[in-house]
Design a protein around this motif. Structure first.
Motif, PDB file in Angstrom:
ATOM      1  N   LEU A   1      41.545  45.222  26.027  1.00  0.00           N
ATOM      2  CA  LEU A   1      41.470  43.799  25.697  1.00  0.00           C
ATOM      3  C   LEU A   1      42.742  43.347  24.990  1.00  0.00           C
ATOM      4  CD1 LEU A   1      39.605  41.239  25.571  1.00  0.00           C
ATOM      5  CD2 LEU A   1      38.886  42.056  23.314  1.00  0.00           C
ATOM      6  N   ALA A   2      43.198  44.113  24.017  1.00  0.00           N
ATOM      7  CA  ALA A   2      44.371  43.732  23.219  1.00  0.00           C
ATOM      8  C   ALA A   2      45.654  43.744  24.030  1.00  0.00           C
ATOM      9  CB  ALA A   2      44.503  44.662  22.019  1.00  0.00           C
ATOM     10  N   ALA A   3      45.708  44.562  25.083  1.00  0.00           N
ATOM     11  CA  ALA A   3      46.930  44.684  25.879  1.00  0.00           C
ATOM     12  C   ALA A   3      47.258  43.403  26.645  1.00  0.00           C
ATOM     13  CB  ALA A   3      46.805  45.854  26.848  1.00  0.00           C
ATOM     14  N   ARG A   4      46.241  42.635  27.009  1.00  0.00           N
ATOM     15  CA  ARG A   4      46.437  41.410  27.805  1.00  0.00           C
ATOM     16  C   ARG A   4      47.273  41.699  29.057  1.00  0.00           C
ATOM     17  NH1 ARG A   4      47.655  36.944  22.985  1.00  0.00           N
ATOM     18  NH2 ARG A   4      45.789  37.427  21.752  1.00  0.00           N
ATOM     19  N   ASP A   5      46.902  42.791  29.695  1.00  0.00           N
ATOM     20  CA  ASP A   5      47.656  43.267  30.863  1.00  0.00           C
ATOM     21  C   ASP A   5      46.662  43.857  31.851  1.00  0.00           C
ATOM     22  OD1 ASP A   5      49.282  44.481  32.747  1.00  0.00           O
ATOM     23  OD2 ASP A   5      50.539  45.526  31.274  1.00  0.00           O
ATOM     24  N   ARG A   6      46.530  43.234  33.005  1.00  0.00           N
ATOM     25  CA  ARG A   6      45.553  43.697  33.999  1.00  0.00           C
ATOM     26  C   ARG A   6      45.801  45.139  34.426  1.00  0.00           C
ATOM     27  NH1 ARG A   6      42.060  45.481  35.831  1.00  0.00           N
ATOM     28  NH2 ARG A   6      41.055  45.233  37.846  1.00  0.00           N
ATOM     29  N   LYS A   7      47.035  45.590  34.368  1.00  0.00           N
ATOM     30  CA  LYS A   7      47.373  46.929  34.871  1.00  0.00           C
ATOM     31  C   LYS A   7      46.797  48.051  34.018  1.00  0.00           C
ATOM     32  CE  LYS A   7      51.856  46.215  35.045  1.00  0.00           C
ATOM     33  NZ  LYS A   7      51.956  44.749  34.801  1.00  0.00           N
ATOM     34  N   VAL A   8      46.426  47.755  32.780  1.00  0.00           N
ATOM     35  CA  VAL A   8      45.914  48.821  31.916  1.00  0.00           C
ATOM     36  C   VAL A   8      44.408  49.024  32.081  1.00  0.00           C
ATOM     37  CG1 VAL A   8      47.713  48.306  30.244  1.00  0.00           C
ATOM     38  CG2 VAL A   8      45.418  47.382  29.892  1.00  0.00           C
ATOM     39  N   ALA A   9      43.743  48.094  32.743  1.00  0.00           N
ATOM     40  CA  ALA A   9      42.285  48.169  32.910  1.00  0.00           C
ATOM     41  C   ALA A   9      41.920  48.980  34.146  1.00  0.00           C
ATOM     42  CB  ALA A   9      41.697  46.765  33.002  1.00  0.00           C
ATOM     43  N   ALA A  10      40.649  49.243  34.299  1.00  0.00           N
ATOM     44  CA  ALA A  10      40.146  49.975  35.459  1.00  0.00           C
ATOM     45  C   ALA A  10      40.216  49.112  36.714  1.00  0.00           C
ATOM     46  CB  ALA A  10      38.703  50.411  35.207  1.00  0.00           C
ATOM     47  N   PRO A  11      40.159  49.725  37.895  1.00  0.00           N
ATOM     48  CA  PRO A  11      40.134  48.948  39.136  1.00  0.00           C
ATOM     49  C   PRO A  11      38.917  48.023  39.187  1.00  0.00           C
ATOM     50  CG  PRO A  11      40.607  51.252  39.595  1.00  0.00           C
ATOM     51  CD  PRO A  11      40.215  51.181  38.146  1.00  0.00           C
ATOM     52  N   THR A  12      39.062  46.923  39.915  1.00  0.00           N
ATOM     53  CA  THR A  12      37.968  45.965  40.110  1.00  0.00           C
ATOM     54  C   THR A  12      36.803  46.652  40.804  1.00  0.00           C
ATOM     55  OG1 THR A  12      39.580  44.188  40.300  1.00  0.00           O
ATOM     56  CG2 THR A  12      37.351  43.730  41.089  1.00  0.00           C
ATOM     57  N   PHE A  13      35.620  46.534  40.236  1.00  0.00           N
ATOM     58  CA  PHE A  13      34.453  47.212  40.795  1.00  0.00           C
ATOM     59  C   PHE A  13      33.866  46.416  41.959  1.00  0.00           C
ATOM     60  CE2 PHE A  13      30.163  49.259  40.292  1.00  0.00           C
ATOM     61  CZ  PHE A  13      30.608  50.559  40.519  1.00  0.00           C
ATOM     62  N   SER A  14      33.019  47.068  42.735  1.00  0.00           N
ATOM     63  CA  SER A  14      32.413  46.492  43.934  1.00  0.00           C
ATOM     64  C   SER A  14      31.630  45.210  43.634  1.00  0.00           C
ATOM     65  CB  SER A  14      31.470  47.530  44.554  1.00  0.00           C
ATOM     66  OG  SER A  14      30.586  46.930  45.478  1.00  0.00           O
ATOM     67  N   PRO A  15      31.636  44.237  44.564  1.00  0.00           N
ATOM     68  CA  PRO A  15      30.839  43.018  44.372  1.00  0.00           C
ATOM     69  C   PRO A  15      29.363  43.220  44.702  1.00  0.00           C
ATOM     70  CG  PRO A  15      31.951  42.907  46.482  1.00  0.00           C
ATOM     71  CD  PRO A  15      32.456  44.169  45.801  1.00  0.00           C
ATOM     72  N   ASP A  16      29.004  44.360  45.296  1.00  0.00           N
ATOM     73  CA  ASP A  16      27.676  44.507  45.889  1.00  0.00           C
ATOM     74  C   ASP A  16      26.522  44.229  44.938  1.00  0.00           C
ATOM     75  OD1 ASP A  16      29.034  45.231  48.148  1.00  0.00           O
ATOM     76  OD2 ASP A  16      28.400  47.324  48.164  1.00  0.00           O
ATOM     77  N   GLY A  17      26.612  44.666  43.693  1.00  0.00           N
ATOM     78  CA  GLY A  17      25.492  44.518  42.774  1.00  0.00           C
ATOM     79  C   GLY A  17      25.575  43.333  41.857  1.00  0.00           C
ATOM     80  N   LEU A  18      26.499  42.400  42.125  1.00  0.00           N
ATOM     81  CA  LEU A  18      26.713  41.270  41.222  1.00  0.00           C
ATOM     82  C   LEU A  18      25.870  40.068  41.633  1.00  0.00           C
ATOM     83  CD1 LEU A  18      28.215  40.136  38.784  1.00  0.00           C
ATOM     84  CD2 LEU A  18      30.115  39.553  40.308  1.00  0.00           C
ATOM     85  N   TYR A  19      25.138  39.515  40.674  1.00  0.00           N
ATOM     86  CA  TYR A  19      24.238  38.386  40.896  1.00  0.00           C
ATOM     87  C   TYR A  19      24.549  37.275  39.892  1.00  0.00           C
ATOM     88  CZ  TYR A  19      21.349  41.640  43.595  1.00  0.00           C
ATOM     89  OH  TYR A  19      20.895  42.536  44.523  1.00  0.00           O
ATOM     90  N   PHE A  20      24.744  36.060  40.399  1.00  0.00           N
ATOM     91  CA  PHE A  20      24.859  34.888  39.532  1.00  0.00           C
ATOM     92  C   PHE A  20      23.451  34.456  39.158  1.00  0.00           C
ATOM     93  CE2 PHE A  20      26.008  30.128  39.261  1.00  0.00           C
ATOM     94  CZ  PHE A  20      26.326  30.239  37.915  1.00  0.00           C
ATOM     95  N   LEU A  21      23.097  34.643  37.897  1.00  0.00           N
ATOM     96  CA  LEU A  21      21.751  34.296  37.441  1.00  0.00           C
ATOM     97  C   LEU A  21      21.580  32.801  37.245  1.00  0.00           C
ATOM     98  CD1 LEU A  21      21.163  37.105  34.782  1.00  0.00           C
ATOM     99  CD2 LEU A  21      20.481  37.086  37.196  1.00  0.00           C
ATOM    100  N   GLY A  22      22.685  32.114  37.057  1.00  0.00           N
ATOM    101  CA  GLY A  22      22.623  30.665  36.918  1.00  0.00           C
ATOM    102  C   GLY A  22      23.275  30.175  35.648  1.00  0.00           C
ATOM    103  N   PRO A  23      23.526  28.881  35.581  1.00  0.00           N
ATOM    104  CA  PRO A  23      24.084  28.263  34.375  1.00  0.00           C
ATOM    105  C   PRO A  23      22.986  27.942  33.371  1.00  0.00           C
ATOM    106  CG  PRO A  23      23.812  26.613  36.054  1.00  0.00           C
ATOM    107  CD  PRO A  23      23.350  27.905  36.665  1.00  0.00           C
TER     108      PRO A  23
END
Length: 260
Positions: A219-241
């Protein structure tokens, strides 16, 4: 007259929410169905756009129309013109001041994950997968480190169009039911791929590849390259606003409790 709709959909067959030239998006299918019922062109604005493969349990949209219809007609009539993996759950008349995106005070997502040495089969496309055991306490500790208002640049996709990377993450809940994990996130707003990037980092911690404190470093690095790879979209659900109570809109649909 302005109407708000609650819409659910399975995302596997679509190129995300937002309209594309291909016509293979949830918005394209919904607007085509509404247009047939209203007998006029209908444009919708949603509470939160979802990516290809991401599901919606209660996407909220608003639209304006001169066509007079009862709420039940907007639900049943629209559903009659929609494919089976998209359904309007409810319809409510709203004041012209209501805005599906601008009036939302928070947004909620869940990620469903199967922990198993064997990949998903009947749940394919509906759940993420981890074949190594996960440590719940470590993931909860890591999640606590990103709560609150932060610059989430490390968890932001390169193509994100948000004006600011600063968001407020209100809540992260993690629990397990049998072989399935449910990660639930609530924030004032999310950056593009923010949850999938958070999930990638939480699973790195859960597998024991990094300590929980590593999440704060990312979080403190503010650099996408230090984080893990983007995980799969398969299990992601928009529960709503979430909206303020005075709008009188439903808070969830029955499918909210269907997820593990």
């Amino acid at each position: 007259m302005r109407w708000a709709l609650g819409v659910s959909y399975a995302g596997q067959a679509y190129e995300g929410w937002q309209s594309q030239a291909s016509g293979k998006t949830v918005q394209d299918k919904l607007e085509a169905a509404l247009g047939l019922l209203a007998q006029e062109r209908v444009s919708t604005i949603c509470a939160g756009r979802t990516d290809a493969g991401v599901h919606g349990l209660m996407q909220v949209v608003h639209f304006d129309t001169a066509r007079a219809r009862e709420a039940t007609a907007w639900v049943r009539g629209t559903n009659a013109h929609l494919p089976g993996d998209i359904a309007v759950q409810w319809a409510c008349p709203v004041p012209d001041q209501f805005h599906a995106r601008g009036s939302a005070i928070a947004r909620r997502y869940a990620y469903v994950l199967l922990e198993s040495p064997v990949r998903p089969s009947v749940e394919r496309g509906r759940t993420g997968w981890a074949f190594r055991p996960l440590d719940e306490a470590a993931m909860l500790a890591a999640a606590q480190l990103v709560l609150g208002e932060h610059d989430f640049t490390s968890f932001r996709a390169a193509q994100c169009q948000a004006k600011s990377p600063v968001k407020t993450l209100h809540r992260v809940d993690i629990h397990r039911r049998g072989a399935y994990w449910r990660f639930e996130f609530e924030a004032n707003a999310f950056l593009h791929h923010m949850i999938r990037n958070l999930m990638g980092c939480l699973l790195v911690v859960g597998r024991g590849d990094q300590p929980a404190s590593w999440m704060a470093e990312v979080l403190a690095a503010r650099d996408r390259k230090v984080a893990a790879p983007t995980f799969s979209p398969d299990g992601l659900y928009f529960l709503g606003p979430r909206y303020e109570d005075h709008w009188g809109l439903p808070d969830r649909t029955a499918a909210y409790d269907w997820l593990p």
